[in-house]
Every structure is written in C-alpha cells, then in structure tokens.
Design an enzyme around this catalytic site. Sequence first.
Site, PDB file in Angstrom:
ATOM      1  N   ASP A   1      48.667  26.873  44.067  1.00  0.00           N
ATOM      2  CA  ASP A   1      49.133  25.697  44.797  1.00  0.00           C
ATOM      3  C   ASP A   1      48.617  25.756  46.232  1.00  0.00           C
ATOM      4  O   ASP A   1      49.001  26.613  47.014  1.00  0.00           O
ATOM      5  CB  ASP A   1      50.662  25.672  44.781  1.00  0.00           C
TER       6      ASP A   1
ATOM      7  N   HIS B   1      29.722  38.519  41.601  1.00  0.00           N
ATOM      8  CA  HIS B   1      30.330  39.578  40.790  1.00  0.00           C
ATOM      9  C   HIS B   1      29.966  40.962  41.325  1.00  0.00           C
ATOM     10  O   HIS B   1      30.635  41.947  41.019  1.00  0.00           O
ATOM     11  CB  HIS B   1      29.874  39.453  39.338  1.00  0.00           C
TER      12      HIS B   1
END
Length: 440
Positions: free
Chosen positions: A386, A152
């Site tokens: 995908d 982060h």
Amino acid sequence: MAVTLKGCYTVKPTEKTWCGRLALSELDQTEQVSHVPKIYFYHPPENCKYPTIASTLRDSLSRVLVPFYPLAGPLHWINNGRLELHCNASGVSFIEAESSSSLQHLSDDFNLYRLLAPTVDYTLPIHQNPLLLIQLTRFSCGGISIGLTISHVVVDGPSASHFICEWARLARGEPLQTASFHDRRVLRAGEPPSVPLTECHVHVEFDLPPLLLGKNDNAEERKKKTTMAVLELSKTQVETLRKRANGNYSRYESVAGHIWRSACMARGLKEEQPTMLSITVDLRRRIKPPLPEGYFGNATLDTVASGLVGDLVLEPLGYTCSIIRAAIEKVNDDYVWSGIEFLKNQEDLRRFHLDAIAKESEEEVFYGNPNLSVVSWLTLPMFGVDFGWGKEVYMRPATHDFDGDFKLLPGPVGGSFVVALGLQVEHMDAFKKHFYRDIE
C-alpha cells in the site's frame, strides 16, 4: 494494448549517501546478469489524483534510496566474470506512461505485461544500465500499475521485497520498519579462498545439468520458442496434492513435485532420461550465525534434486517429494560455507552467468528441457503493498519465459497457490492437461 511513454526521470537519493566500491559476495557474483520484473495493479480512490500519485512515488523513492543506496549505483565488470558495485548515487530510472486500456481488459497475455514494466537494454555496457527501473502507467479507467525491474546481481527475492515494502511505508508517511544491512563481508565478500577446493563438499548444483538423451549439447533446445503461463491452484487442489503425497510433505514440496512430474510427461521424455530440479534455498537462517536482519543482497544457494523420469512419473507423488526434501535438507551451515568456498576457488565465473542477451550461449547454465528450476515466493511480503491509496488489486511477474523456470506464489485466497511457469511453446498445452488432470 497501446502504451505511450510520457516522461523519463532520473531519481537520486535525497540526501548524501556513502560512496565507494562495494564488494559483492560470491552468491551475488553467480546470479543472473539480468533484471527481475514484477507489476502491481491498483484502483486508487477517486479523491487520489494522478499528479499526486506520481509526485508521491518519486518523492518517496528519492527518500528510500538513502537507506537503500546500493540501488542508486552501477555495476562494473572487474575481471574473470566478476563484478563490483560502485555506490555513487547516480540514481534510478522512473518512467511515466499512459494506456488507453482499462484494468478490466487486461488478460494473461504476457506480451501486454511486457509493456507495463521497464525494459533494459543489455546491449549497453553494464555500468550504463540502472539497477532499478520503475514504470508508472495510468489507464483510461483511472487505475494504475507500478512496474518494477531490479537487478538480480544486487538483490534476491527477500531483499527486493524488503525494499518495496519500505518504499511503500515512506510513501504512506510512515517511518522505516527494518533497516537495511549492506556489509556483504558477512558472506566473505572480497575475501580470498580460505580452504583448498579439494576440501570443499561436492556441489553438483554447479555442474552442468543433464542433456536430452542422444544430444551432445542443448543448443537446439535453447533456440526453441518459449511461452509463459500463470496457473492457479485452489486451497482444495493444493490439499489434494498433499494427500496424494500421503500428507507427509509440505504444500511447497507437494506442488513442486507435481510440477516436475507434469513437465516430464508433457515433454514426452523417455523413462531412462535423467532430469534435474534446481531448487533455490534461502540461507539467511541456515548458517551460523544467521545473517543480520535486513541483509540486503543475494542470500540464496541452489540445491539439486535429481532422478530418472521413469521413477518420477511411475512412482507415487510422495517419491518425488522425498527427493525434493532430501535436497533441501542438505543445505546446512557446512554446506553453505563450502559452496561459497567452492565459488571463491573458481578462476572465472563467466560460465555461471545467465546473460539476458545471450541465452543461447553454451557456456551458460541452462535448466530447460529436460530439467527445471524453482523459486518460492510463498513467504515473501510482496503482497498487500500500500503506497497510500490501498492495497494492490493483484500482482504478477511481468515475464518469466525461460524454459523450465517456475515460481510459486501465494494465491488470492488463503492456502491457494499461483504458479508462474515458462516452457517451450510445444509443451505448454500438454503441461496444463497433466497439471490439472490429477487434481480435478
């Protein structure tokens, strides 16, 4: 569920990349010194064999690390709680694992999900931990999961989603869609303060949050056991909340306000108890000039909504929503640059870090009881990823059990929401009761 590790690899950029020390912005410097995990689950077609899947992911990962080269280098502490990024192409971790379970048997037991995303050993010096770790797990049913955990300090939600989407594009054999922009000097990274601290706006988001009445610190609250829940709101339920807020507020404001009120009631807080909601705001289009497309780094600033518990729970939902909206609207160009200058004027940034192995340190900001913090993933392109064998069955944060932290995600049906929430164990059942009571 048993998970067996089968192999661990270091994946490096397939081509030579820029090497050197990359200055981090103040917005990077004050993010959590931790990694954010998420997991994608897939049912690949029968003609898509596992060895092909594994090699496709590793090969495309090495290629996407060329344009996203900062992820392949370690962080280093420099001084006074500040960090810099050493871009040296040392690589990221790629783990392969197997499970005897099937996707159909997975539940919302987040102790299971912890096994499907890589863990980070925060007892090691920070420069020894990769910024990105991937775990590919194969299930007995033929399904797979891809668990990612990403630093982060280096990226926020939009940047992490950008990376994942571009990695998937390369895995499908398509070219990159949006180039990554790495010059963090657009947020004055590495520059000294330009205005005195006295000329900065008042930034209460950097102050310590309210304590429980009668308490001198939050040490006791930090030690309490926490748990995570993922709760779904149908489109109808979301619209019900909007109507409760008189229809004048967004779905985000209505749901966030409802969660804040529900948490106050679940915690059994007194009416005179001050409480704060920390709201993470994306500033990419709120500053002048806007950040370049594809900016790769942290570009968020927290703002604070605050009030008394009695006002929040006794007034209509629209009252709470109005406080949230007012807090968000003040995050404009002047406010953002003033916040950056405020941070630059701090001699030591250690008090802003939420270290993964020292959550009970009183020097760190704690948004637990009686407070909350919210991050919205509602507009991020993190779904429909995908890699070449179809879109995910579903995606979940791997763990999110800090007391008071919650994320809002789009649900599986248009207009629906998913809430990933961490609370103290003693409050979770009551929260669920209050959460659903007014919308069913």
